[in-house]
Design a protein around this motif. Sequence first.
Motif, PDB file in Angstrom:
ATOM      1  N   LEU A  40     -16.295  -4.862  14.428  1.00 55.00           N
ATOM      2  CA  LEU A  40     -17.651  -4.312  14.352  1.00 55.00           C
ATOM      3  C   LEU A  40     -18.127  -3.580  15.619  1.00 55.00           C
ATOM      4  O   LEU A  40     -18.628  -2.458  15.522  1.00 55.00           O
ATOM      5  CB  LEU A  40     -18.616  -5.447  13.980  1.00 55.00           C
ATOM      6  N   VAL A  61     -23.924   2.808  24.581  1.00 55.12           N
ATOM      7  CA  VAL A  61     -24.798   1.647  24.724  1.00 55.12           C
ATOM      8  C   VAL A  61     -24.011   0.443  25.201  1.00 55.12           C
ATOM      9  O   VAL A  61     -24.469  -0.352  26.019  1.00 55.12           O
ATOM     10  CB  VAL A  61     -25.504   1.355  23.380  1.00 55.12           C
ATOM     11  N   PHE A  78     -23.425   0.719  28.802  1.00 52.60           N
ATOM     12  CA  PHE A  78     -24.682   0.395  29.487  1.00 52.60           C
ATOM     13  C   PHE A  78     -24.862  -1.122  29.576  1.00 52.60           C
ATOM     14  O   PHE A  78     -25.283  -1.650  30.596  1.00 52.60           O
ATOM     15  CB  PHE A  78     -25.861   1.058  28.750  1.00 52.60           C
ATOM     16  N   SER A  79     -24.480  -1.822  28.493  1.00 62.07           N
ATOM     17  CA  SER A  79     -24.649  -3.276  28.505  1.00 62.07           C
ATOM     18  C   SER A  79     -23.783  -3.900  29.600  1.00 62.07           C
ATOM     19  O   SER A  79     -24.177  -4.881  30.224  1.00 62.07           O
ATOM     20  CB  SER A  79     -24.322  -3.868  27.134  1.00 62.07           C
ATOM     21  N   VAL A  95     -24.708  -6.285  32.921  1.00 63.49           N
ATOM     22  CA  VAL A  95     -24.044  -7.548  33.239  1.00 63.49           C
ATOM     23  C   VAL A  95     -23.440  -7.532  34.641  1.00 63.49           C
ATOM     24  O   VAL A  95     -23.520  -8.509  35.384  1.00 63.49           O
ATOM     25  CB  VAL A  95     -22.948  -7.851  32.184  1.00 63.49           C
ATOM     26  N   HIS A 142     -13.255  -3.097  26.859  1.00 61.81           N
ATOM     27  CA  HIS A 142     -14.268  -3.515  25.886  1.00 61.81           C
ATOM     28  C   HIS A 142     -14.441  -2.463  24.798  1.00 61.81           C
ATOM     29  O   HIS A 142     -14.563  -2.775  23.618  1.00 61.81           O
ATOM     30  CB  HIS A 142     -15.593  -3.746  26.620  1.00 61.81           C
ATOM     31  N   LEU A 180     -14.271 -12.809  21.070  1.00 60.65           N
ATOM     32  CA  LEU A 180     -15.590 -12.498  20.508  1.00 60.65           C
ATOM     33  C   LEU A 180     -16.667 -12.617  21.580  1.00 60.65           C
ATOM     34  O   LEU A 180     -17.595 -11.816  21.629  1.00 60.65           O
ATOM     35  CB  LEU A 180     -15.903 -13.417  19.321  1.00 60.65           C
ATOM     36  N   PHE A 210     -16.239 -12.087  24.787  1.00 62.74           N
ATOM     37  CA  PHE A 210     -16.085 -10.893  25.611  1.00 62.74           C
ATOM     38  C   PHE A 210     -16.732  -9.676  24.942  1.00 62.74           C
ATOM     39  O   PHE A 210     -17.378  -8.855  25.589  1.00 62.74           O
ATOM     40  CB  PHE A 210     -14.598 -10.647  25.865  1.00 62.74           C
ATOM     41  N   LEU A 211     -16.574  -9.591  23.618  1.00 61.93           N
ATOM     42  CA  LEU A 211     -17.086  -8.413  22.911  1.00 61.93           C
ATOM     43  C   LEU A 211     -18.605  -8.450  22.751  1.00 61.93           C
ATOM     44  O   LEU A 211     -19.259  -7.415  22.793  1.00 61.93           O
ATOM     45  CB  LEU A 211     -16.423  -8.295  21.532  1.00 61.93           C
ATOM     46  N   TYR A 212     -19.150  -9.650  22.550  1.00 61.96           N
ATOM     47  CA  TYR A 212     -20.574  -9.709  22.196  1.00 61.96           C
ATOM     48  C   TYR A 212     -21.491 -10.097  23.343  1.00 61.96           C
ATOM     49  O   TYR A 212     -22.674  -9.756  23.324  1.00 61.96           O
ATOM     50  CB  TYR A 212     -20.783 -10.644  21.004  1.00 61.96           C
ATOM     51  N   PRO A 221     -21.954  -9.130  26.520  1.00 62.57           N
ATOM     52  CA  PRO A 221     -22.763  -8.116  27.208  1.00 62.57           C
ATOM     53  C   PRO A 221     -23.833  -7.506  26.316  1.00 62.57           C
ATOM     54  O   PRO A 221     -24.940  -7.217  26.789  1.00 62.57           O
ATOM     55  CB  PRO A 221     -21.731  -7.057  27.622  1.00 62.57           C
ATOM     56  N   ILE A 222     -23.512  -7.368  25.031  1.00 60.60           N
ATOM     57  CA  ILE A 222     -24.501  -6.793  24.111  1.00 60.60           C
ATOM     58  C   ILE A 222     -25.696  -7.737  24.001  1.00 60.60           C
ATOM     59  O   ILE A 222     -26.860  -7.311  24.029  1.00 60.60           O
ATOM     60  CB  ILE A 222     -23.866  -6.547  22.723  1.00 60.60           C
ATOM     61  N   VAL A 270     -26.610  -9.969  26.235  1.00 56.30           N
ATOM     62  CA  VAL A 270     -27.333  -9.952  27.513  1.00 56.30           C
ATOM     63  C   VAL A 270     -28.282  -8.751  27.549  1.00 56.30           C
ATOM     64  O   VAL A 270     -29.458  -8.864  27.913  1.00 56.30           O
ATOM     65  CB  VAL A 270     -26.350  -9.893  28.695  1.00 56.30           C
ATOM     66  N   MET A 271     -27.751  -7.606  27.124  1.00 51.78           N
ATOM     67  CA  MET A 271     -28.577  -6.405  27.116  1.00 51.78           C
ATOM     68  C   MET A 271     -29.807  -6.595  26.219  1.00 51.78           C
ATOM     69  O   MET A 271     -30.929  -6.240  26.600  1.00 51.78           O
ATOM     70  CB  MET A 271     -27.747  -5.225  26.617  1.00 51.78           C
ATOM     71  N   MET A 297     -32.319  -8.899  27.843  1.00 50.96           N
ATOM     72  CA  MET A 297     -33.066  -8.251  28.915  1.00 50.96           C
ATOM     73  C   MET A 297     -34.148  -7.316  28.381  1.00 50.96           C
ATOM     74  O   MET A 297     -35.110  -7.011  29.073  1.00 50.96           O
ATOM     75  CB  MET A 297     -32.117  -7.474  29.822  1.00 50.96           C
ATOM     76  N   ASN A 351     -32.980  -0.695  27.554  1.00 53.60           N
ATOM     77  CA  ASN A 351     -32.437  -1.856  26.854  1.00 53.60           C
ATOM     78  C   ASN A 351     -33.007  -1.967  25.453  1.00 53.60           C
ATOM     79  O   ASN A 351     -32.287  -2.239  24.488  1.00 53.60           O
ATOM     80  CB  ASN A 351     -32.791  -3.152  27.609  1.00 53.60           C
ATOM     81  N   SER A 384     -31.649   0.759  23.217  1.00 53.32           N
ATOM     82  CA  SER A 384     -30.222   0.511  23.013  1.00 53.32           C
ATOM     83  C   SER A 384     -30.006  -0.627  22.026  1.00 53.32           C
ATOM     84  O   SER A 384     -29.110  -0.585  21.182  1.00 53.32           O
ATOM     85  CB  SER A 384     -29.545   0.156  24.338  1.00 53.32           C
ATOM     86  N   ILE A 424     -30.560   0.667  18.606  1.00 54.75           N
ATOM     87  CA  ILE A 424     -29.441   1.503  18.164  1.00 54.75           C
ATOM     88  C   ILE A 424     -28.258   0.642  17.725  1.00 54.75           C
ATOM     89  O   ILE A 424     -27.658   0.854  16.672  1.00 54.75           O
ATOM     90  CB  ILE A 424     -28.978   2.441  19.308  1.00 54.75           C
ATOM     91  N   ILE A 425     -27.907  -0.352  18.569  1.00 58.59           N
ATOM     92  CA  ILE A 425     -26.702  -1.126  18.267  1.00 58.59           C
ATOM     93  C   ILE A 425     -26.901  -1.977  17.013  1.00 58.59           C
ATOM     94  O   ILE A 425     -25.997  -2.117  16.192  1.00 58.59           O
ATOM     95  CB  ILE A 425     -26.278  -1.965  19.495  1.00 58.59           C
ATOM     96  N   MET A 443     -24.462  -1.335  13.822  1.00 56.92           N
ATOM     97  CA  MET A 443     -23.681  -2.452  13.293  1.00 56.92           C
ATOM     98  C   MET A 443     -24.058  -2.741  11.849  1.00 56.92           C
ATOM     99  O   MET A 443     -23.202  -3.045  11.021  1.00 56.92           O
ATOM    100  CB  MET A 443     -23.877  -3.702  14.148  1.00 56.92           C
TER     101      MET A 443
END
Lengths: 342, 287, 261
Positions: free
Chosen positions: B114, B122, B125-126, B130, B166, C18, C20-22, C24-25, C27-28, C31, C234, C237, C240-241, C245
């Motif tokens: 996904l 984006v 940016f995230s 971090v 990533h 998972l 690692f992938l999610y 930072p998103i 966290v963003m 914030m 943030n 973004s 958008i994400i 998704m």
Amino acid sequence: MAEVRVENLVKTYGAARALDEVTLDFPDGGFFGLLGPSGSGKTTLLRAIAGFVLPETGRVLIADEPVENVPVEKRGIGMVFQNYALFPNMTVAENIAFGLDVRKVGAAEKKRRVTEALDLVQLGAFGARKPHQLSGGQRQRVAMARAIVTRPRVLLLDEPLSALDKALRVDMQIELKRIQREIGITTIFVTHDQEEALTLSDRIGILKDGRLIRHGPPREVYDDPRDSFTATFLGDARIFSGTREADGLRLADGTLVPGAQGATIAVRPENFQLSASEPNAPCRLRAHLVQKIFGGALGTCLLDWQGEVIKVVGRDADFRALPESGPVWVSWQPEHSVTISP
Amino acid sequence: MAMTLAGRDRRRALALLSPAYLWLTVAVFLPLSAMAFFSFLSDVPFGGKDWHATLDNYRAFFQTATYATLLWKSLKLGLIVTVVSVVVGFPCAYVLAKIVKGRSREALFLLVILPFWSNSLVRIFSWAIVLRGNGVLDRAVNAILPWDVKLNLMFSPTAIVIGLVHSYLPYVILTSYLALQAIDDSLIEAARSLGARRRTILWRLILPLAAPGILAGAVLIFVPVVGSFMEPRLLGGRVGTYYGTVIEDQFVAVFNWPLGAALSFILLAVVLAILAAASPILRRART
Amino acid sequence: MSNGFLAHLGRAYVGLILFFLYAPILVMAAMSLNASEFYQLPFRGSTEWYARLWHNGEILSAAWRSVWIAVIVTLIATTLGTAASVALFRHDFRGKRVLQVLLFPPIAIPWLITGTAMLIFFFGIGLGRGTPAVIIGHVALALPYVIVVVSARLATFDRTLEEAARSLGATPWQITRAVTVPWILPGIIAGGLFAFAVSFDQFVVSYFLSEPGDTTLPVLIYTSIRKGFTPEINAISTIIIALSMGIMLLAARYSNFGGER
């Protein structure tokens, strides 16, 4: 070579029992056929012997040694899979050599044994080919060679011929039997084809709903099925039920079947005779011929008796004198009434 | 006028195909040709500028070491990101394809894929949020470790690699997963029945059979990473000068389009060479 | 026994991926709900940054432009792509392989190269930068995805259905409408969603082709980030994400993962 024995095997999938207290001996050097409808547990039993299925309770013994806690790769088995499972990235020779590589067999010895195995399955010239360049029958032979080249203690065959067409299947049955005799290995094979089981095996076991219903030499089981499931699953049979009387079995329409020993009997379709006039045979019924089916040397007649179907198989020549339809006599010899449990 | 059946058939096919392919021609193939043409000009041929044909733009690439060094730096970045993605992603694909069963497999696979389809800008940016100094990662690490640590990952090559991995990790997981799923479980069972242990099965069976899928994923990561510019810009700061950012500069800051075109064209040649070398493998991976 | 242990280890590893992938998103996103303008902790919840988006004319107009560009791109790319897929499926002709290979460059060549080449060419023919150029570029990038997804669906189509319809006297147009299109509709929907995502998330090509001050959302975000981070970025973004998704989850439902990027 070794004898295989399973004791009280139980395997459940959710609520369903795939194996229900199965105990069975597979004699050393024998060719044992496991037979049953789909979902009967025959494949589960084979995979439990191989080690792919781990039963909840019970024991598996190979040469008297318990192997329930021995992983597949250390059980010393050879297996032929339904789809052959030939490694597509390796040549025929590399496929066969795989088990020897794993056992760290030396190069010279490996070459000799691969050649020997290829010769045994009559594919001497095909060593350099890739599996996808072979026909179905050739693939089957490679799978066979690969399974036996490591000299396993027991050979397991999972519906080995089901992917082949009929003519080739008959050829391969003869071939399979020849190879098994030549190396004398204990062989257990699973099939849903009863004719194949009768042809190949020196012993058969019949499973239903995870339970072992019957086992023994094929002829013995065929001639004396003992229960209605075995009687109708192995070959075909007409079951008659009625009231037990002093001199025989009284059927619902009042007919007396003299000499019958129980309340339920089975008669094989090839043991019936048909005639237009009343026959001399002691066991006879009045029925209505519905349809004659031509099938070459052998023919089939379908009869209606008391609203039920009776199937009669015989030489087509014997059916010629009969009308296309109409009332006929069905008869059989008393020794062909086989008593079974209902 | 009578037309043969075959002729009418052909005309119908042409009518259905030509809009899409005309569009691709105008928007992709002609622009690529125009870029090739531009790369041989001294200046842009509009706005009343003086221009003539020249090899100066290519000479610039070969005479000063700057561009070649940057291209090499970008190729190295591509290699690192690809290797890290394969090493991290393949085991994940293996677990998904061969260990997890049933409905949870489908759900997990979708979850892994996904982010790949969400906005890449984006997501970069995230990571900036971090990784920034005194940001979330610094605080988290310092909360766990007793001594004071300054990670200072932001604006470093490591940050760029993390961001790119990533971005592209799901790629190699996807292609490896598809390749692994095509391996029949009975092959693994057959190998076990022949006495092979897990390690032998991995090296002699699974890796050779999955190799086309892994390589396809690797190529599809390597190529865009070599041409990346947004990721190094945002996560690399001052160390984020790569071949891609130099091309970007020619078009949006320096306005030396012919040089930018030549640099783009050289990159295209490198990319095409890699794709051509990998095409037999890619073709195998698709079947 | 060891098998179960390995299975647990494997699942834990997937969990780590998972994370690692999610992470930072997430966290963003967190914030964007933090009151502090400088991402200061401790966290204090606030929807201020989302409220501010509503008064930021620049972001609103860029967002609106991104959406309607994506809608136009989806309509054009889906129509042209479906037509081409049907032709590629139904007809056999010389050069068919070549046409299929030609779909590869827009996907495989880095967008930096494609984008700069488009910029040069559109200036050369007098079109220049701007929304029309962006739309032309996006459609070209989305077309191959639509064709791949719709073709994948078509590959599962039983040709004898078309032959049966023909033998019953249907014209090619009637066959298309009554037999072919209903079957491939999930593929068309999935292809359309992919096209929307390609356009809506597209940054590189938009970046080179859009007029400064008249940009799409990703380009505006890029230029804003380079000036400095604000929680407002943030917030937009995160929106958008979540949107992209959501679209891909829908596409996955229709394509059964059939679409590869």
